[in-house]
Design a protein around this motif. Structure first.
Motif, mmCIF file in Angstrom:
data_model
loop_
_atom_site.group_PDB
_atom_site.id
_atom_site.type_symbol
_atom_site.label_atom_id
_atom_site.label_comp_id
_atom_site.label_asym_id
_atom_site.label_seq_id
_atom_site.Cartn_x
_atom_site.Cartn_y
_atom_site.Cartn_z
ATOM 1 N N LEU A 180 0.854 -1.180 0.000
ATOM 2 C CA LEU A 180 0.000 0.000 0.000
ATOM 3 C C LEU A 180 0.892 1.232 0.000
ATOM 4 O O LEU A 180 1.913 1.265 0.687
ATOM 5 C CB LEU A 180 -0.899 0.033 1.244
ATOM 6 C CG LEU A 180 -1.817 -1.168 1.502
ATOM 7 C CD1 LEU A 180 -2.599 -0.946 2.800
ATOM 8 C CD2 LEU A 180 -2.773 -1.401 0.348
ATOM 9 N N GLN B 100 -4.488 9.006 2.837
ATOM 10 C CA GLN B 100 -4.990 7.895 2.036
ATOM 11 C C GLN B 100 -4.012 6.734 1.970
ATOM 12 O O GLN B 100 -2.802 6.906 2.105
ATOM 13 C CB GLN B 100 -5.327 8.358 0.626
ATOM 14 C CG GLN B 100 -4.153 8.857 -0.192
ATOM 15 C CD GLN B 100 -4.577 9.329 -1.580
ATOM 16 O OE1 GLN B 100 -5.751 9.597 -1.838
ATOM 17 N NE2 GLN B 100 -3.627 9.414 -2.487
ATOM 18 N N VAL C 158 -3.326 3.552 -0.738
ATOM 19 C CA VAL C 158 -3.635 3.140 -2.107
ATOM 20 C C VAL C 158 -3.019 1.775 -2.380
ATOM 21 O O VAL C 158 -1.819 1.576 -2.183
ATOM 22 C CB VAL C 158 -3.105 4.163 -3.133
ATOM 23 C CG1 VAL C 158 -3.488 3.739 -4.548
ATOM 24 C CG2 VAL C 158 -3.637 5.557 -2.829
ATOM 25 N N SER D 43 -8.497 2.371 -2.943
ATOM 26 C CA SER D 43 -7.919 3.265 -1.934
ATOM 27 C C SER D 43 -8.910 3.643 -0.845
ATOM 28 O O SER D 43 -10.108 3.807 -1.091
ATOM 29 C CB SER D 43 -7.378 4.535 -2.597
ATOM 30 O OG SER D 43 -8.386 5.187 -3.336
ATOM 31 N N LYS E 198 -9.600 6.608 1.768
ATOM 32 C CA LYS E 198 -9.242 8.022 1.859
ATOM 33 C C LYS E 198 -10.030 8.721 2.960
ATOM 34 O O LYS E 198 -11.226 8.487 3.122
ATOM 35 C CB LYS E 198 -9.533 8.738 0.535
ATOM 36 C CG LYS E 198 -8.774 8.192 -0.656
ATOM 37 C CD LYS E 198 -9.191 8.892 -1.943
ATOM 38 C CE LYS E 198 -8.434 8.344 -3.141
ATOM 39 N NZ LYS E 198 -8.869 8.969 -4.415
#
Length: 207
Positions: A66, A100, A102, A114, A116
């Motif tokens: 991530l 965030q 992702v 993602s 956020k």
């Protein structure tokens, strides 16, 4: 000869004195509101950034990459990377308007999935919202070429003044558990089905 009365000037001064007092009162009130918002953002962002960094490291233990924004080089000072760390003293938490995670997994259409957290305002009232964006597929546009189409689920949404960290953590844990399990089982549908079942759809956009 009757002396000229300076009534107009006195009235003008009286009018402006009242206006000036009102302007000062509003300045003080707005400054106080801004200070409160900045204090709330600092407290909330400090917690969320730490939470997201912990989630990122937990996913890395099952070899899921991530990416995080803000990046660790911005906010963290490490004694031993990646688990022994503290926040940099000079880090400006109140300036952060988005945090965030992702997904960089290149299988099952996961790239770009993602989680956020973002701040926004409605009629000058600040809100905090957490969403999960996911790629629904691709479409060819005549003048723009191929674009990825993203859907969105609204996981949490609250005025900043009514923000509840326990409720936020409850929603965060719910999504992270489904996301994590979907990777363990190598089945992205587990995550998407869970989101569709529990959360409202947000906007659709392309990238």
């Amino acid at each position: 000869m009757v002396p000229e009365k300076k009534v107009g000037k006195a009235k003008d001064e009286d009018w402006f004195a009242k206006l000036d007092a009102e302007l000062s009162a509003r300045t003080d009130a707005i400054s106080k509101d801004k200070e409160e918002i900045n204090f709330q953002k600092t407290t909330i962002n400090r917690a969320i950034i730490g939470d997201f960094w912990n989630v990122l490291n937990r996913f890395s233990r099952i070899n899921v990459q991530l990416n995080m924004e803000p990046t660790y080089s911005e906010f963290a000072q490490f004694e031993e990377f990646p688990l022994k760390w503290r926040f940099k003293n000079e880090y400006d938490f109140e300036a952060v308007n988005r945090v965030q995670l992702v997904d960089r997994t290149q299988t099952q259409g996961r790239m770009g999935d993602s989680l956020k957290v973002m701040y926004y305002a409605v009629d000058s009232t600040p809100y905090l919202r957490m969403v999960f964006d996911y790629c629904e597929g691709e479409h060819y546009y005549k003048y723009a070429g191929w674009k990825r189409i993203f859907g969105q689920f609204v996981v949490f949404d609250s005025p900043l003044s009514k923000f509840d960290m326990d409720r936020f953590h409850e929603k965060l844990a719910d999504v992270v558990l489904a996301w994590y399990e979907s990777h363990l089982r190598n089945n992205r549908d587990i995550l998407i089905s869970h989101l569709k079942e529990k959360y409202e759809r947000g906007e659709t956009f392309t990238e």
